[in-house]
Scaffold this motif. Structure first.
Motif, PDB file in Angstrom:
ATOM      1  N   HIS A   1     -11.511  19.334  -6.093  1.00 50.70           N
ATOM      2  CA  HIS A   1     -10.843  20.511  -5.554  1.00 50.70           C
ATOM      3  C   HIS A   1      -9.739  21.063  -6.458  1.00 50.70           C
ATOM      4  N   ILE A   2      -9.334  20.341  -7.497  1.00 51.18           N
ATOM      5  CA  ILE A   2      -8.189  20.787  -8.286  1.00 51.18           C
ATOM      6  C   ILE A   2      -8.579  20.983  -9.749  1.00 51.18           C
ATOM      7  N   PRO A   3      -8.138  22.070 -10.371  1.00 57.68           N
ATOM      8  CA  PRO A   3      -8.505  22.301 -11.774  1.00 57.68           C
ATOM      9  C   PRO A   3      -7.844  21.331 -12.732  1.00 57.68           C
ATOM     10  N   GLU A   4      -6.760  20.673 -12.305  1.00 57.11           N
ATOM     11  CA  GLU A   4      -6.042  19.742 -13.176  1.00 57.11           C
ATOM     12  C   GLU A   4      -6.618  18.333 -13.131  1.00 57.11           C
ATOM     13  N   ARG A   5      -7.875  18.200 -12.723  1.00 60.00           N
ATOM     14  CA  ARG A   5      -8.455  16.879 -12.449  1.00 60.00           C
ATOM     15  C   ARG A   5      -8.417  15.954 -13.671  1.00 60.00           C
ATOM     16  N   ASP A   6      -8.668  16.474 -14.854  1.00 62.88           N
ATOM     17  CA  ASP A   6      -8.678  15.615 -16.041  1.00 62.88           C
ATOM     18  C   ASP A   6      -7.286  15.091 -16.359  1.00 62.88           C
ATOM     19  N   GLU A   7      -6.281  15.942 -16.225  1.00 60.75           N
ATOM     20  CA  GLU A   7      -4.905  15.505 -16.467  1.00 60.75           C
ATOM     21  C   GLU A   7      -4.479  14.462 -15.436  1.00 60.75           C
ATOM     22  N   VAL A   8      -4.878  14.676 -14.178  1.00 57.61           N
ATOM     23  CA  VAL A   8      -4.521  13.719 -13.120  1.00 57.61           C
ATOM     24  C   VAL A   8      -5.193  12.379 -13.372  1.00 57.61           C
ATOM     25  N   LEU A   9      -6.452  12.382 -13.779  1.00 56.52           N
ATOM     26  CA  LEU A   9      -7.143  11.131 -14.085  1.00 56.52           C
ATOM     27  C   LEU A   9      -6.436  10.371 -15.210  1.00 56.52           C
ATOM     28  N   ALA A  10      -5.984  11.094 -16.221  1.00 57.73           N
ATOM     29  CA  ALA A  10      -5.277  10.433 -17.319  1.00 57.73           C
ATOM     30  C   ALA A  10      -3.982   9.791 -16.829  1.00 57.73           C
ATOM     31  N   ARG A  11      -3.315  10.438 -15.879  1.00 57.45           N
ATOM     32  CA  ARG A  11      -2.084   9.847 -15.344  1.00 57.45           C
ATOM     33  C   ARG A  11      -2.391   8.673 -14.424  1.00 57.45           C
ATOM     34  N   MET A  12      -3.500   8.720 -13.718  1.00 53.71           N
ATOM     35  CA  MET A  12      -3.908   7.555 -12.927  1.00 53.71           C
ATOM     36  C   MET A  12      -4.111   6.343 -13.837  1.00 53.71           C
ATOM     37  N   TYR A  13      -4.732   6.579 -14.976  1.00 54.90           N
ATOM     38  CA  TYR A  13      -4.911   5.480 -15.933  1.00 54.90           C
ATOM     39  C   TYR A  13      -3.561   4.880 -16.304  1.00 54.90           C
ATOM     40  N   LYS A  14      -2.584   5.724 -16.551  1.00 57.90           N
ATOM     41  CA  LYS A  14      -1.246   5.248 -16.912  1.00 57.90           C
ATOM     42  C   LYS A  14      -0.614   4.450 -15.773  1.00 57.90           C
TER      43      LYS A  14
ATOM     44  N   MET B   1      -0.061  15.162  -6.686  1.00 54.62           N
ATOM     45  CA  MET B   1      -0.536  14.424  -7.849  1.00 54.62           C
ATOM     46  C   MET B   1      -0.575  15.281  -9.111  1.00 54.62           C
ATOM     47  N   ARG B   2      -0.503  16.583  -8.969  1.00 50.70           N
ATOM     48  CA  ARG B   2      -0.540  17.455 -10.136  1.00 50.70           C
ATOM     49  C   ARG B   2       0.797  17.500 -10.874  1.00 50.70           C
ATOM     50  N   VAL B   3       1.892  17.192 -10.156  1.00 51.62           N
ATOM     51  CA  VAL B   3       3.215  17.300 -10.779  1.00 51.62           C
ATOM     52  C   VAL B   3       4.084  16.063 -10.589  1.00 51.62           C
ATOM     53  N   ASP B   4       3.866  15.320  -9.516  1.00 53.17           N
ATOM     54  CA  ASP B   4       4.681  14.127  -9.250  1.00 53.17           C
ATOM     55  C   ASP B   4       4.148  12.950 -10.054  1.00 53.17           C
ATOM     56  N   ASP B   5       4.949  11.889 -10.125  1.00 52.33           N
ATOM     57  CA  ASP B   5       4.602  10.791 -11.018  1.00 52.33           C
ATOM     58  C   ASP B   5       4.995   9.462 -10.399  1.00 52.33           C
TER      59      ASP B   5
ATOM     60  N   VAL C   1       0.852  -1.184   0.000  1.00 50.27           N
ATOM     61  CA  VAL C   1       0.000   0.000   0.000  1.00 50.27           C
ATOM     62  C   VAL C   1       0.887   1.234   0.000  1.00 50.27           C
ATOM     63  N   THR C   2       0.711   2.073  -0.995  1.00 47.41           N
ATOM     64  CA  THR C   2       1.367   3.379  -1.053  1.00 47.41           C
ATOM     65  C   THR C   2       0.345   4.429  -0.669  1.00 47.41           C
ATOM     66  N   SER C   3       0.603   5.116   0.433  1.00 45.21           N
ATOM     67  CA  SER C   3      -0.288   6.160   0.931  1.00 45.21           C
ATOM     68  C   SER C   3       0.342   7.499   0.579  1.00 45.21           C
ATOM     69  N   ALA C   4      -0.302   8.242  -0.328  1.00 47.59           N
ATOM     70  CA  ALA C   4       0.308   9.442  -0.903  1.00 47.59           C
ATOM     71  C   ALA C   4      -0.558  10.660  -0.628  1.00 47.59           C
ATOM     72  N   ASP C   5       0.065  11.719  -0.107  1.00 49.56           N
ATOM     73  CA  ASP C   5      -0.666  12.944   0.175  1.00 49.56           C
ATOM     74  C   ASP C   5       0.287  14.123   0.019  1.00 49.56           C
ATOM     75  N   ILE C   6      -0.259  15.255  -0.401  1.00 43.94           N
ATOM     76  CA  ILE C   6       0.571  16.445  -0.575  1.00 43.94           C
ATOM     77  C   ILE C   6       1.131  16.937   0.760  1.00 43.94           C
ATOM     78  N   ASP C   7       0.463  16.588   1.860  1.00 46.67           N
ATOM     79  CA  ASP C   7       0.934  16.893   3.211  1.00 46.67           C
ATOM     80  C   ASP C   7       0.689  15.656   4.053  1.00 46.67           C
ATOM     81  N   ALA C   8       1.732  14.871   4.264  1.00 47.58           N
ATOM     82  CA  ALA C   8       1.594  13.541   4.860  1.00 47.58           C
ATOM     83  C   ALA C   8       1.782  13.537   6.374  1.00 47.58           C
TER      84      ALA C   8
END
Length: 263
Positions: A117-130, A96-100, A71-78
């Motif tokens: 909450h984030i305007p980059e939601r579509d780009e982030v979803l595409a990277r989740m698919y990847k 998630m907007r810039v890290d990979d 399990v990888t638990s990822a947060d901008i402020d952990a």
């Protein structure tokens, strides 16, 4: 790093009350997340990613349920996350907007209460698919807020409208979740399912379905809402002073768990 309106704004973890608010949010939303995740055919050793994991409840649930997995638990402020909870849990400070992550790294990805909450939601979803391995599952849990003029209680109308205006001013879209099923289907995910649960507040009689986090959210964001002119201090105080009870019961939105599989 990009500007982070969540981390520096009205829901910042620098605010002392934010942990309590997140824990109340977890109490309300964990049943929705765990129901969706438990329904998936993940085997005994899935590679799991919990994005925007907050105070960690879903990460811990995944680590306990799949001791043979990771399990990888990822947060901008952990800061609220405990990597010592389980030997198969890893914590990442992650935007998630810039890290990979490497392509095809995970068998299941869960993200909750973040994309709206984030305007980059579509780009982030595409990277989740990847990031998903072939056959892997994406589970997004997020809320849809009803228009505030549909409330059964005038006391709810302006505070709910003010919260939506504040979050949208930070780049959010508090009604975006309605678009989510078609969005992930267009990405190429199959076996798309939607499970809805009511967002209920204002009355302990709702039982486990009651969302006790909404009042702390108004209390915490109140100074900003007043400063911006979305509410008066009198309106904030009037809302916060209303006693919980059947006369204050409100259905203010829905929570959607949307799942899909990468072919």
């Amino acid at each position: 790093m990009k500007h982070d309106p969540y981390g520096t704004g009205v829901l910042s973890k620098d605010i002392p009350e934010e942990r309590e608010r997140l824990e109340l949010l977890q109490q309300a939303l964990d049943p929705v997340s765990t129901k969706a995740l438990a329904a998936l055919p993940l085997g005994e050793s899935p590679r799991c990613l919990d994005l925007a994991s907050g105070a960690g409840s879903v990460s811990y649930w995944l680590a306990d349920r799949f001791p043979g997995g990771t399990v990888t638990s990822a947060d901008i402020d952990a800061r609220y996350l405990d990597e010592d909870h389980a030997p198969n849990l890893r914590v990442h400070h992650f935007d998630m907007r810039v890290d990979d992550f490497p392509a095809e790294s995970f068998d299941v990805i869960h993200a909750r209460s973040v994309l709206k909450h984030i305007p980059e939601r579509d780009e982030v979803l595409a990277r989740m698919y990847k990031w998903l391995a072939p056959g892997g599952w994406l589970v997004i849990v997020d809320g849809y807020w009803f228009p505030s003029d549909e409330t059964a209680h005038p006391e709810w109308s302006k505070p709910m409208d003010a919260i939506v205006r504040q979050m949208n001013s930070q780049g959010g879209d508090m009604r975006w979740t309605r678009k989510l099923p078609s969005t992930i289907a267009r990405l190429g995910l199959t076996d798309v399912t939607v499970d809805l649960a009511p967002s209920l507040g204002g009355w302990d009689g709702w039982g486990a379905q009651g969302h006790r986090w909404i009042r702390p959210t108004i209390r915490q964001t109140g100074p900003t809402l007043v400063e911006k002119g979305y509410l008066s201090q009198e309106e904030v105080d009037r809302y916060l002073e209303l006693p919980d009870g059947p006369d204050f019961a409100e259905w203010f939105g829905v929570i959607a768990a949307v799942s899909g599989r990468r072919p």
